[in-house]
Scaffold this motif. Structure first.
Motif, PDB file in Angstrom:
ATOM      1  N   THR A 132      43.666  51.348  19.075  1.00 33.39           N
ATOM      2  CA  THR A 132      44.626  51.161  18.206  1.00 33.39           C
ATOM      3  C   THR A 132      44.672  49.484  17.809  1.00 33.39           C
ATOM      4  N   MET A 133      44.379  48.863  18.665  1.00 38.45           N
ATOM      5  CA  MET A 133      44.134  47.390  18.585  1.00 38.45           C
ATOM      6  C   MET A 133      43.247  47.183  17.552  1.00 38.45           C
ATOM      7  N   ILE A 134      41.960  47.809  17.692  1.00 36.74           N
ATOM      8  CA  ILE A 134      40.801  47.551  16.720  1.00 36.74           C
ATOM      9  C   ILE A 134      41.049  48.016  15.386  1.00 36.74           C
ATOM     10  N   PHE A 135      42.019  49.052  15.221  1.00 42.30           N
ATOM     11  CA  PHE A 135      42.375  49.425  13.986  1.00 42.30           C
ATOM     12  C   PHE A 135      43.355  48.725  13.368  1.00 42.30           C
ATOM     13  N   LEU A 136      44.292  48.054  14.004  1.00 39.41           N
ATOM     14  CA  LEU A 136      45.415  47.222  13.518  1.00 39.41           C
ATOM     15  C   LEU A 136      44.811  45.741  13.082  1.00 39.41           C
ATOM     16  N   ARG A 137      43.818  45.398  14.009  1.00 49.02           N
ATOM     17  CA  ARG A 137      42.965  44.315  13.559  1.00 49.02           C
ATOM     18  C   ARG A 137      42.073  44.513  12.179  1.00 49.02           C
ATOM     19  N   GLY A 138      41.697  45.528  11.940  1.00 53.29           N
ATOM     20  CA  GLY A 138      40.771  45.861  11.011  1.00 53.29           C
ATOM     21  C   GLY A 138      41.666  46.306   9.561  1.00 53.29           C
ATOM     22  N   CYS A 139      42.597  46.928   9.877  1.00 52.93           N
ATOM     23  CA  CYS A 139      43.362  47.786   8.796  1.00 52.93           C
ATOM     24  C   CYS A 139      44.801  47.412   8.565  1.00 52.93           C
ATOM     25  N   ALA A 140      45.471  46.641   9.173  1.00 53.69           N
ATOM     26  CA  ALA A 140      47.037  46.436   9.113  1.00 53.69           C
ATOM     27  C   ALA A 140      47.030  44.895   9.336  1.00 53.69           C
ATOM     28  N   ALA A 141      46.801  44.109   8.494  1.00 56.18           N
ATOM     29  CA  ALA A 141      46.921  42.608   8.711  1.00 56.18           C
ATOM     30  C   ALA A 141      48.238  42.181   9.194  1.00 56.18           C
ATOM     31  N   ARG A 142      49.355  42.521   8.650  1.00 55.88           N
ATOM     32  CA  ARG A 142      50.533  42.017   8.743  1.00 55.88           C
ATOM     33  C   ARG A 142      50.938  42.435  10.189  1.00 55.88           C
ATOM     34  N   THR A 143      50.752  43.949  10.630  1.00 51.11           N
ATOM     35  CA  THR A 143      51.204  44.190  11.916  1.00 51.11           C
ATOM     36  C   THR A 143      50.323  43.594  13.150  1.00 51.11           C
ATOM     37  N   TRP A 144      49.115  43.159  12.777  1.00 49.60           N
ATOM     38  CA  TRP A 144      48.180  42.684  13.710  1.00 49.60           C
ATOM     39  C   TRP A 144      48.758  41.265  14.048  1.00 49.60           C
ATOM     40  N   ALA A 145      49.165  40.817  13.079  1.00 47.12           N
ATOM     41  CA  ALA A 145      49.803  39.245  13.141  1.00 47.12           C
ATOM     42  C   ALA A 145      51.045  39.107  14.042  1.00 47.12           C
ATOM     43  N   ARG A 146      51.738  40.467  13.789  1.00 42.99           N
ATOM     44  CA  ARG A 146      53.056  40.580  14.649  1.00 42.99           C
ATOM     45  C   ARG A 146      52.774  41.018  16.218  1.00 42.99           C
ATOM     46  N   VAL A 147      51.715  41.551  16.252  1.00 40.30           N
ATOM     47  CA  VAL A 147      51.038  42.021  17.536  1.00 40.30           C
ATOM     48  C   VAL A 147      50.695  40.659  18.204  1.00 40.30           C
ATOM     49  N   ARG A 148      50.167  39.755  17.785  1.00 41.20           N
ATOM     50  CA  ARG A 148      49.466  38.740  18.322  1.00 41.20           C
ATOM     51  C   ARG A 148      50.825  37.749  18.788  1.00 41.20           C
ATOM     52  N   ASP A 149      51.931  37.748  17.863  1.00 41.59           N
ATOM     53  CA  ASP A 149      53.000  36.831  18.015  1.00 41.59           C
ATOM     54  C   ASP A 149      53.858  37.509  19.208  1.00 41.59           C
ATOM     55  N   LEU A 150      54.110  38.962  19.381  1.00 42.35           N
ATOM     56  CA  LEU A 150      54.646  39.599  20.305  1.00 42.35           C
ATOM     57  C   LEU A 150      54.068  39.191  21.752  1.00 42.35           C
ATOM     58  N   VAL A 151      52.962  39.320  21.749  1.00 38.07           N
ATOM     59  CA  VAL A 151      52.034  38.933  22.965  1.00 38.07           C
ATOM     60  C   VAL A 151      52.132  37.685  23.471  1.00 38.07           C
ATOM     61  N   ALA A 152      52.177  36.776  22.548  1.00 40.89           N
ATOM     62  CA  ALA A 152      52.316  35.294  23.091  1.00 40.89           C
ATOM     63  C   ALA A 152      53.616  34.990  23.400  1.00 40.89           C
ATOM     64  N   GLU A 153      54.737  35.675  22.562  1.00 39.61           N
ATOM     65  CA  GLU A 153      56.229  35.481  23.254  1.00 39.61           C
ATOM     66  C   GLU A 153      56.206  35.969  24.746  1.00 39.61           C
ATOM     67  N   ALA A 154      55.706  37.195  24.998  1.00 45.87           N
ATOM     68  CA  ALA A 154      55.898  37.717  26.227  1.00 45.87           C
ATOM     69  C   ALA A 154      55.203  37.038  27.066  1.00 45.87           C
ATOM     70  N   VAL A 155      54.020  36.516  27.005  1.00 47.86           N
ATOM     71  CA  VAL A 155      53.463  35.472  28.040  1.00 47.86           C
ATOM     72  C   VAL A 155      54.341  34.402  28.397  1.00 47.86           C
TER      73      VAL A 155
END
Length: 753
Positions: A132-155
């Motif tokens: 799923t992460m590979i898909f989001l990185r390759g095909c869903a740019a906005r969602t992938w950016a949100r994923v990275r933000d969520l992860v950074a905030e959680a850490v």
């Protein structure tokens, strides 16, 4: 294509896009027969948004519910399309990446991060996370950016990893549905047992560097780890690329309908896309997880396919669609469960397995002029079962079978089974010769698997194309040890319709060319005999006489005072080490034979990784001793193996003081029957498996004669070993010569005088 096509949505999402209450959607569904029907995905009912929007074309928004900027007469369909236009923009960079870099990233992802993120959760959940992460990185740019933000905030906020996984799952499922992919991320992520959000962040960062190639390698690695059954494991991409290459049509023609009735992870359909050209793709699978993987993988190629939930017995269904091309790897050797009421075109399959049921089903699913490629177990091509032979014969006689390619074993990550690929032609095709390609000896072995080069795979396609064009030299196009025969139906009849090349090779070999001399046995064995003569002379020169108890005067020393004993690296460490072509050979216990290192097909360690294992390199004069299992086999390292790495179950003995202990003498001593017997006794004392620890070697006491005597002992034993090796080589060469000449003598191509 409508902007809404291909997206899957829930009732609540239809309501949100259309600006209505969810209850309104339910009322439309109940009151209007024409409202699109949902499809079930797990516990969810999802609607194809394109179909819903087309239905909404006929429903105008009431005047009182119009939004600012909406004119009277605006339809709900227009409102949904505008909402979609404000949605996720852009598709990521899903193109191909560097394969070597992808392998390195996956090696890391399957190392310690896998254990920390998965915890006690299932392997399949971790696969879903990575895919799923590979898909989001390759095909869903906005969602992938949100994923990275969520992860950074959680850490940063030290949030519980379970909460982070829930958010990521829900976010991912929305992106999946927007792209027409069945959801399931939230459920899978929830099964992971991660203890630190930082580990999730590390995995997400690594997935940043993966794309199409990384996805393919990910599925392969999952197969190696989990070893799923034949109904679920994926097909190596190289096999499917070869099959697609054989079946590709003229590029100037119209798009063809390609279908895979057992789509697995989508490898067949991806091979069609990768080969280029336009195509309408469809497929089926009884496994929802496999269909999701197929959808994700196709999305990375910016392609969609009509993928349905199917069964493992498609001949029992009511789907009578016809296709221009079928490419599939159905499950093997399953007992016949349900043949249905259909009329089988070539005969009812035997109950022992459904292999020939699949072949007949695929053949009947071809449109006029259509062709198919089907992966089958070898037995389907040459089984002696009367029922299978009759079906095979009927297929050959009616022109259904055009070609069978025999492939090597161990191509698949999860099984060593060897397979054949059957190429079929649609009903109405005139019968003719069948091309039998023997590629079973092509390729090389690395890490327990067999690999063909891109050139070898391409040569199979070229051979088939040349044969179809009527060229006489089609077999010459095969690379390496490949061979090919065009066998007329008449000859196939004489062999019970066997489709094995070996049943026709001798008959197809013709006569021996007049200008090629037939070697005499004496010529073939000449070099081996010379080695034997030299070795025998060396042994004849050894003078042996009674030493009259001289050994009583030799001191007995502790081996650890003269040698360093270093066991090989841990199995876990070696498992994480990357392998690569052109790397450093890895010596395993199986390579210790006859006092030598004999490694014809060793695994090759990536040179960079080998630098980190420098402590486990061997040098000329080192001894390697097998320390577990059948402990005791010993080999003396020669200059040829210098710089190689040795594996877990070996111990290296290196003479620290060669002026006191000669390596050849130590080898002679440890390989003598008395020492071998003692090693076996010591190893048997281990509590779990037979093994010999470092301390056993270091505490070993051995008699130490003067250095000159050690060298005489070492030279004598070395000469005897050379004699044994030379005689064995002569025997092996004699056996090969015997087989080669016997083949010609019994077929009349050669005569003995």
């Amino acid at each position: 294509m409508d902007v809404a096509d291909g997206r899957l949505v829930k009732r609540s999402e239809i309501a949100e896009l259309a600006g209505i209450k969810r209850a309104t959607v339910t009322n439309w569904e109940r009151r209007h027969v024409g409202f699109p029907k949902p499809r079930v995905s797990g516990e969810l009912e999802l609607f194809e948004l394109g179909s819903v929007v087309r239905w909404l074309e006929g429903r105008t928004v009431p005047v009182g519910n119009l939004r600012r900027g909406e004119a009277e007469g605006t339809t709900y369909a227009e409102r949904v399309r505008r909402a979609l236009g404000r949605g996720e923009a852009g598709r990521g960079t899903a193109g191909p990446e560097d394969p070597d870099r992808a392998k390195k990233i996956l090696d890391e992802l399957h190392g310690p991060p896998a254990d920390r993120v998965r915890g006690t959760g299932p392997h399949a959940a971790y696969l879903t996370l990575l895919a799923t992460m590979i898909f989001l990185r390759g095909c869903a740019a906005r969602t992938w950016a949100r994923v990275r933000d969520l992860v950074a905030e959680a850490v940063q906020e030290q949030r519980p990893p379970a909460a982070l996984l829930r958010e990521l799952g829900a976010l991912s499922d929305k992106a999946l549905r927007r792209n027409g992919i069945r959801p399931g991320a939230e459920a899978a992520f929830g099964a992971l047992r991660t203890e630190d959000a930082g580990d999730i962040a590390h995995v997400v960062r690594l997935c940043e560097g993966l794309g199409r190639e990384g996805f393919r390698l990910l599925v392969d690695r999952f197969e190696e780890t989990v070893r799923r059954g034949s109904e679920e494991f994926s097909t190596p991409a190289e096999i499917m690329r070869m099959m697609a290459g054989v079946l590709l049509p003229d590029p100037s023609g119209p798009p063809l309908r390609w279908h895979d009735p057992y789509a697995r992870a989508g490898e067949a359909l991806v091979a069609v896309v990768a080969a280029g050209g336009e195509a309408e793709l469809s497929g089926e699978s009884p496994h929802q997880e496999s269909l999701r993987l197929a959808e994700l993988q196709l999305a990375l190629y910016c392609t969609r396919a009509e993928l349905r939930t199917g069964t493992a017995t498609p001949w029992t269904g009511t789907d009578h669609r016809r296709f221009d091309r079928i490419l599939t790897n159905p499950p093997f050797n399953r007992p016949g469960r349900d043949w249905g009421d259909r009329a089988w075109p070539f005969g009812t399959p035997p109950a022992r397995n459904d292999n020939l049921a699949w072949l007949q089903h695929v053949w009947q699913s071809l449109a006029p002029g259509g062709r198919a490629g089907v992966v089958m177990p070898n037995a389907a091509a040459d089984s002696g079962d009367a029922g299978e032979r009759a079906i095979r014969g009927a297929m050959v006689e009616r022109g259904a079978v055009t070609c069978v390619v025999w492939l090597p074993g161990r191509l698949f990550p999860a099984t060593g089974i060897a397979v054949t690929v059957w190429f079929l032609a649609a009903p109405g095709t005139a019968g003719g010769p069948v091309l039998l390609v023997d590629a079973a000896r092509m390729g090389t072995t690395r890490g327990g698997r067999r690999f063909l080069t891109d050139r070898e795979w391409a040569s199979i396609v070229e051979c088939h194309e040349s044969w179809e064009n009527g060229d006489e030299g089609f077999a010459d196009l095969l690379e390496g040890a490949g061979t090919a025969l065009s066998v007329p139906v008449e000859k196939l009849r004489t062999q019970g319709y066997s489709l094995s090349p070996s049943d026709y090779a001798e008959k197809a070999s013709g006569t021996a060319p007049a200008d090629v001399p037939v070697p005499r046995p004496a010529d073939a064995l000449g070099e081996a005999r010379e080695r034997v003569v030299i070795a025998d002379r060396a042994v004849d020169g050894i003078r042996v006489e009674a030493a009259k108890g001289a050994s009583a005067e030799w001191p007995v020393v502790r081996l650890g005072d003269l040698c360093d004993a270093v066991p090989g690296p841990s199995g876990t460490r070696l498992k994480e080490v990357r392998r690569s072509d052109g790397g450093v050979p890895l010596i395993a216990p199986k390579h210790i034979r006859g006092g030598r290192v004999i490694a014809s097909d060793p695994e090759l360690i990536d040179p960079e990784e080998a630098e980190r294992l420098v402590r486990f390199r061997v040098e000329d004069g080192d001894l390697l001793v097998v320390r577990t299992g059948s402990a005791g086999r010993v080999a003396l390292v020669t200059p040829r193996e210098t710089g190689w790495i040795y594996a877990t179950n070996l111990t290296r003995l290196r003479c620290r003081r060669p002026d006191e202990l000669d390596p050849r003498y130590l080898f002679a001593y440890l390989s003598a029957p008395a020492a071998q017997g003692r090693i076996g006794d010591l190893a048997a004392r281990a509590t779990v498996i037979q093994s010999l620890g470092k301390g056993r070697f270091e505490e070993w006491r051995l008699p130490l004669p003067p250095l000159a005597e050690q060298r005489r002992v070492g030279d004598a034993v070395h000469a005897l070993d050379e004699q044994v090796t030379a005689h064995r080589a002569l025997a092996d060469e004699a056996a090969r010569t015997r087989d080669a000449l016997a083949a010609g003598l019994v077929t009349g191509l050669l005569s003995a005088r």
